[in-house]
Design a protein around this motif. Structure first.
Motif, mmCIF file in Angstrom:
data_model
loop_
_atom_site.group_PDB
_atom_site.id
_atom_site.type_symbol
_atom_site.label_atom_id
_atom_site.label_comp_id
_atom_site.label_asym_id
_atom_site.label_seq_id
_atom_site.Cartn_x
_atom_site.Cartn_y
_atom_site.Cartn_z
ATOM 1 N N GLY A 118 -6.494 -42.970 -7.008
ATOM 2 C CA GLY A 118 -6.669 -41.769 -6.207
ATOM 3 C C GLY A 118 -7.986 -41.744 -5.450
ATOM 4 N N GLY A 119 -8.464 -42.921 -5.033
ATOM 5 C CA GLY A 119 -9.702 -43.018 -4.274
ATOM 6 C C GLY A 119 -10.965 -43.017 -5.108
ATOM 7 N N LYS A 120 -10.831 -42.825 -6.415
ATOM 8 C CA LYS A 120 -11.997 -42.766 -7.308
ATOM 9 C C LYS A 120 -12.075 -44.054 -8.127
ATOM 10 N N CYS A 121 -13.261 -44.646 -8.167
ATOM 11 C CA CYS A 121 -13.437 -45.866 -8.942
ATOM 12 C C CYS A 121 -13.503 -45.516 -10.433
ATOM 13 N N ILE A 122 -12.569 -46.076 -11.195
ATOM 14 C CA ILE A 122 -12.581 -45.834 -12.650
ATOM 15 C C ILE A 122 -13.436 -46.866 -13.364
#
Length: 187
Positions: free
Chosen positions: A142-146
């Motif tokens: 979702g566009g967020k780096c985990i």
């Protein structure tokens, strides 16, 4: 014929059976977590490599940053990987087993084989995580780096991967086609 498994064996099998997800490789996960010890050395190496190779090939840092942003926006699940990295291979394997759609961008076979653009991309990707780690994979949901392999393994083991994917609107492979087929039968 009834087969009995020791309790410990069942405990390691049940999560994969119940969730339908692969069980992360424990050795790879521990090694991935241990990479933090070498982070300062890898960061220095990555910055030197990107500066040298980037200067030689005239890499535009802003264009690299813009490309990463565009890739994050156009892919609900995105990985940046090395082809020969066991951590990248494990992450790809876990995502394959999960059944979710994802996009993989391989920067090169391994860090020491990267050219100017890929070296600069690796440094730019390090800005996506609080730790500044230059190691790959870098996984975005979702566009967020985990984070990388260890963080993906944690999401799977804790049972949170499905909720993260659902929140990001990620579908499983073939799921969209199934929905279209169901609705097309009414028309």
């Amino acid at each position: 014929m009834k087969v009995s498994l020791p309790l410990l064996a069942c405990a390691s099998i049940i999560p994969a059976c119940v969730t339908g997800l692969a069980t992360p490789n424990a050795a790879i996960k521990v090694a991935a977590q241990g990479m933090n010890i070498l982070k300062p050395v890898f960061k220095l190496e990555a910055e030197l490599q990107a500066a040298a190779l980037g200067a030689l090939s005239g890499v535009d840092k802003e264009a690299i940053a813009n490309e990463i942003e565009a890739n994050k926006k156009s892919n609900k699940v995105l990985l940046y990987t090395y082809g020969l990295s066991p951590f990248s291979s494990e992450s790809i394997s876990l995502l394959e087993e999960s059944g979710y759609e994802y996009t993989n961008i391989e920067l090169g076979a391994e860090w020491f084989l990267l050219g100017g653009e890929a070296s600069q991309t690796r440094v730019q990707l390090s800005k996506e995580v609080e730790t500044g780690a230059t190691s790959l994979p870098k996984i975005f949901i979702g566009g967020k780096c985990i984070g990388g392999c260890a963080e993906l393994s944690d999401l799977i083991e804790s049972g949170r991967l499905d909720s993260e994917m659902k929140e990001a609107g990620v579908t499983k492979k073939g799921e969209e086609q199934e929905k279209k087929n169901i609705f097309s039968s009414f028309f």
